[in-house]
Design an enzyme around this catalytic site. Structure first.
Site, mmCIF file in Angstrom:
data_model
loop_
_atom_site.group_PDB
_atom_site.id
_atom_site.type_symbol
_atom_site.label_atom_id
_atom_site.label_comp_id
_atom_site.label_asym_id
_atom_site.label_seq_id
_atom_site.Cartn_x
_atom_site.Cartn_y
_atom_site.Cartn_z
ATOM 1 N N ASN A 208 0.827 -1.212 0.055
ATOM 2 C CA ASN A 208 -0.171 0.099 0.003
ATOM 3 C C ASN A 208 0.707 1.189 0.235
ATOM 4 O O ASN A 208 2.014 1.120 -0.200
ATOM 5 C CB ASN A 208 -1.077 -0.076 1.285
ATOM 6 C CG ASN A 208 -0.229 -0.162 2.540
ATOM 7 O OD1 ASN A 208 0.238 0.913 2.705
ATOM 8 N ND2 ASN A 208 -0.662 -1.215 3.049
ATOM 9 N N PRO A 304 -3.546 -11.354 10.637
ATOM 10 C CA PRO A 304 -3.970 -11.145 12.091
ATOM 11 C C PRO A 304 -3.997 -9.460 12.251
ATOM 12 O O PRO A 304 -3.189 -8.880 11.558
ATOM 13 C CB PRO A 304 -2.569 -11.648 12.989
ATOM 14 C CG PRO A 304 -1.177 -11.855 11.897
ATOM 15 C CD PRO A 304 -1.956 -11.971 10.609
ATOM 16 N N ASP A 305 -4.872 -9.086 13.089
ATOM 17 C CA ASP A 305 -4.922 -7.656 13.687
ATOM 18 C C ASP A 305 -4.052 -7.591 14.754
ATOM 19 O O ASP A 305 -4.093 -7.980 15.855
ATOM 20 C CB ASP A 305 -6.395 -7.417 13.878
ATOM 21 C CG ASP A 305 -6.489 -5.786 13.851
ATOM 22 O OD1 ASP A 305 -5.752 -5.256 14.580
ATOM 23 O OD2 ASP A 305 -7.458 -5.217 13.370
ATOM 24 N N ILE A 306 -2.848 -6.710 14.420
ATOM 25 C CA ILE A 306 -1.736 -6.535 15.438
ATOM 26 C C ILE A 306 -2.198 -5.921 16.416
ATOM 27 O O ILE A 306 -2.141 -6.212 17.902
ATOM 28 C CB ILE A 306 -0.515 -6.036 15.100
ATOM 29 C CG1 ILE A 306 -0.086 -6.967 13.617
ATOM 30 C CG2 ILE A 306 0.586 -5.918 15.919
ATOM 31 C CD1 ILE A 306 0.743 -6.360 12.667
ATOM 32 N N PHE A 324 -4.524 3.643 15.049
ATOM 33 C CA PHE A 324 -4.884 4.858 14.100
ATOM 34 C C PHE A 324 -6.024 4.399 13.289
ATOM 35 O O PHE A 324 -6.287 3.123 13.174
ATOM 36 C CB PHE A 324 -3.675 4.939 13.076
ATOM 37 C CG PHE A 324 -2.772 5.946 13.712
ATOM 38 C CD1 PHE A 324 -1.830 5.556 14.645
ATOM 39 C CD2 PHE A 324 -2.538 7.405 13.147
ATOM 40 C CE1 PHE A 324 -0.953 6.630 15.267
ATOM 41 C CE2 PHE A 324 -1.521 8.121 13.567
ATOM 42 C CZ PHE A 324 -0.836 7.843 14.767
HETATM 43 O O1 C5P Z 1 -9.076 -1.643 10.746
HETATM 44 P P1 C5P Z 1 -8.031 -0.676 10.195
HETATM 45 O O2 C5P Z 1 -7.009 -1.132 9.510
HETATM 46 O O3 C5P Z 1 -8.575 0.651 9.850
HETATM 47 O O4 C5P Z 1 -7.388 -0.326 11.872
HETATM 48 C C1 C5P Z 1 -6.189 0.513 11.724
HETATM 49 C C2 C5P Z 1 -5.441 0.146 12.929
HETATM 50 O O5 C5P Z 1 -5.169 -0.866 13.095
HETATM 51 C C3 C5P Z 1 -4.017 1.055 13.006
HETATM 52 O O6 C5P Z 1 -3.653 1.376 14.032
HETATM 53 C C4 C5P Z 1 -3.265 -0.019 12.329
HETATM 54 O O7 C5P Z 1 -1.736 -0.018 12.440
HETATM 55 C C5 C5P Z 1 -3.785 -1.425 12.903
HETATM 56 N N1 C5P Z 1 -3.845 -2.679 12.274
HETATM 57 C C6 C5P Z 1 -3.021 -3.688 12.746
HETATM 58 N N2 C5P Z 1 -3.125 -5.053 12.257
HETATM 59 C C7 C5P Z 1 -3.908 -5.182 11.024
HETATM 60 C C8 C5P Z 1 -4.780 -3.883 10.395
HETATM 61 C C9 C5P Z 1 -4.782 -2.711 11.352
HETATM 62 O O8 C5P Z 1 -2.425 -3.551 13.925
HETATM 63 N N3 C5P Z 1 -3.925 -6.404 10.538
#
Ligand code: C5P
Length: 398
Positions: A208, A304-306, A324
């Protein structure tokens, strides 16, 4: 800024001594006063006149200079500074410091000082890797000496490897951190930044447009307040700031592993633009056209959503977890919902609609969403957003 701070700069005898002149200039640009001390060997590389001209101060060279002793003794000289910096710190100077020698002005000042000492080692790679230097470094670290660098790269002697003195910018950052003793001193903060690259095959990937500018600025601002920062970055366009521990990753899964490996932390700021999806059927070798005219079908798996993974930890969760939210509409409503969904304490929300010019630009307009509600900040540079956020983090961790 270093306004009003005094640095006693001991310049050792190595080819990197020329960079010490640049260091003097940069320290003065930031408002610091610099008292240069040259070892006898340093004078083979730079002249006392150039050091004195750049510092606009007297240069000290000899231990038994009676005029100096009458004006200012070496004990006083070693204590008049806020910080003693040795750059370049040669293998010989490290050995002297580790052994407690005091046979010239530089080593005597280092023995007599009651201030913290920061060294920027610089030497040939073999000398740096020599067991004697390893032993001396271990002794100096145990003595509480601070270090910056050395860096890896091509060396003046034609060899390659660790041993090059840290760049003046990195030394300035280390000096600022050492003098900061700021509100985040002793605190550990993890910052994620940049995009992730998700492989399609060994040569292609999905990415991205995140530049990493806001994440880098946040890491710099936190370090400037004295925090120990672990900066976990995807392949960003903007370089990491000096004075932080950099962990480079490519994929979301690597980023999560790096963040978890860096815990425990007092706070974590998730500024990375993490890919939500990775290619589940990434090829092990380069994909080729098969002549059928049919494009390959990519299958996706959720990453995974970190932020959510760390935000929802029951054990070892940082006291403050900041996410963010880049939104294009209903910014506050969406970001508020995201705060709850991801289990984070704060969300820094911004409107990234193309007309705002924020994505990839130098400015940001954010709304900080906390448990107490939404707070909209005026549009400002990404550095100013970072500085304000770092101050808020420092207040929250008090
Ligand atoms: O859901 P969204 O992508 O809009 O969320 C943004 C926030 O989640 C940011 O702080 C981003 O760094 C974090 N994020 C993450 N892991 C992911 C997706 C988003 O840590 N897979």
């Amino acid at each position: 800024m270093l306004a009003g701070r005094r640095v006693l700069l001991i310049i050792g005898g190595g080819i990197a001594a020329y960079k010490a002149l640049e260091l003097i200039r940069r320290l003065r640009d930031r408002g610091a006063s610099v008292t240069p001390v040259l070892t006898r060997a340093a004078e083979e590389f730079v002249t006392p006149l150039s050091a004195s001209a750049l510092a606009a101060e007297k240069v000290y060279r000899h231990l038994f200079d009676l005029t100096d002793e009458a004006e200012m003794g070496h004990i006083e000289l070693s204590r008049a500074a806020d910080l003693v910096v040795v750059a370049p710190c040669t293998a010989d100077l490290m050995a002297k410091m580790a052994g407690g020698h005091a046979d010239d002005l530089a080593s005597t000042l280092l023995m007599a000082t009651d201030k913290r000492v920061l060294i920027a080692p610089a030497m040939n790679v073999r000398m740096w890797q020599h067991p004697a230097t390893r032993r001396n470094l271990a002794t100096l670290l145990a003595d509480g000496i601070l270090t910056v660098g050395p860096e890896e790269g091509a060396m003046a002697c034609g060899e390659f490897g660790p041993g090059r003195m840290a760049e003046p910018e990195a030394i300035v950052a280390a000096i600022e951190a050492a003098l900061a003793g700021g509100p985040l001193a002793g605190r550990h903060v993890i910052v994620t930044s940049g995009p992730t690259h998700e492989p399609i095959d060994p040569v292609r990937y999905i990415a991205n447009r995140s530049s990493g500018a806001q994440g880098s600025a946040i890491a710099r601002a936190l370090a400037a307040l004295g925090a120990r920062v672990t900066f976990v970055t995807g392949p960003a366009a903007v370089p990491p700031p000096p004075g932080v521990t950099v962990v480079r990753v490519e994929t979301a899964r690597e980023m999560l592993a790096a963040v978890e490996a860096a815990l425990p932390a007092d706070a974590a700021v998730f500024a990375a633009a993490v890919a939500d999806w990775r290619v589940a059927n990434a090829a092990g070798s380069k994909m080729k056209k098969d002549g059928s005219g049919r494009p390959p079908a990519l299958e996706f798996a959720e990453n995974p959503d970190i932020l959510a993974t760390v935000g929802r930890r029951t054990e070892g969760r940082p006291a403050l977890v900041v996410g963010f939210a880049a939104e294009t509409d209903d910014v506050v409503a969406n970001a508020t919902a995201k705060r709850a969904r991801k289990g984070c304490d704060w969300i820094v929300a911004n409107d990234v609609s193309p007309e705002t010019g924020i994505m990839g630009g130098a400015e940001n307009a954010v709304t900080l969403i906390t448990g107490a509600g939404a707070e909209t900040w005026p549009r400002m540079s990404k550095e100013a957003v970072a500085a304000r956020l770092a101050r808020r983090i420092a207040e929250a961790l008090q």
